[in-house]
Design an enzyme around this catalytic site. Structure first.
Site, short mmCIF file in Angstrom:
data_model
loop_
_atom_site.label_atom_id
_atom_site.label_comp_id
_atom_site.label_asym_id
_atom_site.label_seq_id
_atom_site.Cartn_x
_atom_site.Cartn_y
_atom_site.Cartn_z
N GLY A 23 0.95 -1.20 0.04
CA GLY A 23 -0.07 -0.03 0.09
C GLY A 23 1.03 1.11 -0.03
CE1 TYR A 158 -9.36 3.01 7.69
CE2 TYR A 158 -10.02 5.37 8.21
CZ TYR A 158 -8.92 4.33 7.94
OH TYR A 158 -7.49 4.90 7.83
#
Ligand code: UDP
Length: 322
Positions: A23, A158
């Protein structure tokens, strides 16, 4: 820098496992750890990560990559000294599209990563987020603030996955005595962000570079504070090597409105783009700025890279991508 207290200090070449290692931040962390002499094992399932972020490491004998979803059992047949749990969708657009994966990686993935750390007697760090403060009612946000989160709103997947991840981390620390660290990451930018991840930095830069309208959401009065990736990684490394189990904010306290930021990007790219206003997404935090007193005190850390400098680096990266 405060010295690490556990046995890992005596290990000649420590082994680090980085989940989410392909990432944006995970891959910068991998590079940093390799530079510091670690062996690094990156794990990623490429849901939001990219092979491009680690392609330069092919053939590096200190680097190993495992393609795996970290919500599945993690079996590694070698000693591990540090586990850095970075895997998660992290942009609002990504976690709106992937709410269940987001909740799973923060809960089941954190469980597996903590289990790995326990099994290997490794030190563990969870990449938490300023999102755990929600739409904050206290400004700037110190670590002692408990937050203002809409659990059932679009960002809840999230925010709550990371809040759960922090709670599970502390439970493993208290019950299993895992040596844990919690970093709360504030808005961070730099090369390797995905052009289309929807976050404001890639959005504004790509729009400006293409001469398209720069899309400011709401009236642009909402604020953020942007930290350059190299500063952030340095702060996180210091936290891992410190002896604190308390959460620590890492971010840049230089706050600005999104309208100011749009002007800054148009200036820095030399673009002729105009600004257009679009509806503000639901539950978009109105203000965000880290209180970094704790990081300054415990880690002797503060960001060094000025916005203009970091933005120049980031624009150079995006010029090659658009
Ligand atoms: N934003 C914007 N235009 C865009 C994308 C984002 O004005 O094209 C705003 C967004 O509403 C938010 C801020 O920029 O107030 C930062 O958004 P981002 O998605 O980067 O991350 P967040 O801090 O909200 O997690």
């Amino acid at each position: 820098m405060p010295k690490a207290k556990i046995s890992v200090r005596s290990v000649k070449q420590p082994t680090s496992v980085v989940t989410g290692g392909a990432g944006f931040l995970g891959s910068h962390l991998v590079d940093y750890l390799l530079q510091r002499g670690h062996k690094v094992v990156a794990i990623d399932n490429f849901v939001t990560g990219s092979v491009d972020n680690i392609a330069h490491l092919a053939g590096n004998k200190n680097f190993k990559f495992i393609e795996q979803d970290v919500t599945e059992y993690l079996f590694l047949d070698f000693p591990v000294n540090y586990v850095w749990h970075f895997a998660s969708p992290a942009s609002p657009i990504d976690y709106l599209e992937l709410p269940i994966q987001t909740l799973k990686v923060g809960s089941l993935g954190t469980h597996k990563a903590l289990g790995l750390a326990l099994n290997k007697s490794a030190r563990f760090l969870i990449a938490s987020t300023s999102e755990i403060y929600g739409d904050p009612l206290i400004h700037p946000q110190p670590e002692t603030y408990w937050g203002n989160v809409n659990t059932i709103g679009p960002r809840g997947c999230y925010d709550e996955s990371k809040r759960f991840a922090e709670a599970l981390t502390m439970a493993y620390h208290r019950e299993h005595k895992v040596d844990t660290r919690i970093v709360r990451i504030f808005n961070t930018y730099g090369p390797r962000m995905r052009l289309n991840d929807g976050r404001v930095v890639p959005a504004f830069i790509s729009q400006a570079l293409k001469g398209k309208p720069v899309t400011v959401f709401g009236n642009g009065e909402q604020t953020r504070s942007f930290c350059y990736c190299s500063d952030l990684i340095e702060g996180i490394y210091r936290l891992m090597m410190s002896s604190t189990h308390e959460p620590v904010n890492i971010g840049n306290p230089t706050e600005m409105t999104m309208l100011q930021f749009a002007h800054e990007i148009i200036r820095a790219t030399g673009s002729k783009s105009k600004i257009v206003f679009k509806p503000l997404p639901q539950d978009d935090p109105k203000q965000r700025k880290p209180d970094i007193t704790r990081a300054r005190k415990l880690l002797q850390w503060e960001p060094k890279v000025k916005l203009a400098e970091g933005i120049t680096q980031t624009i150079a990266y995006f010029r090659k991508k658009v």
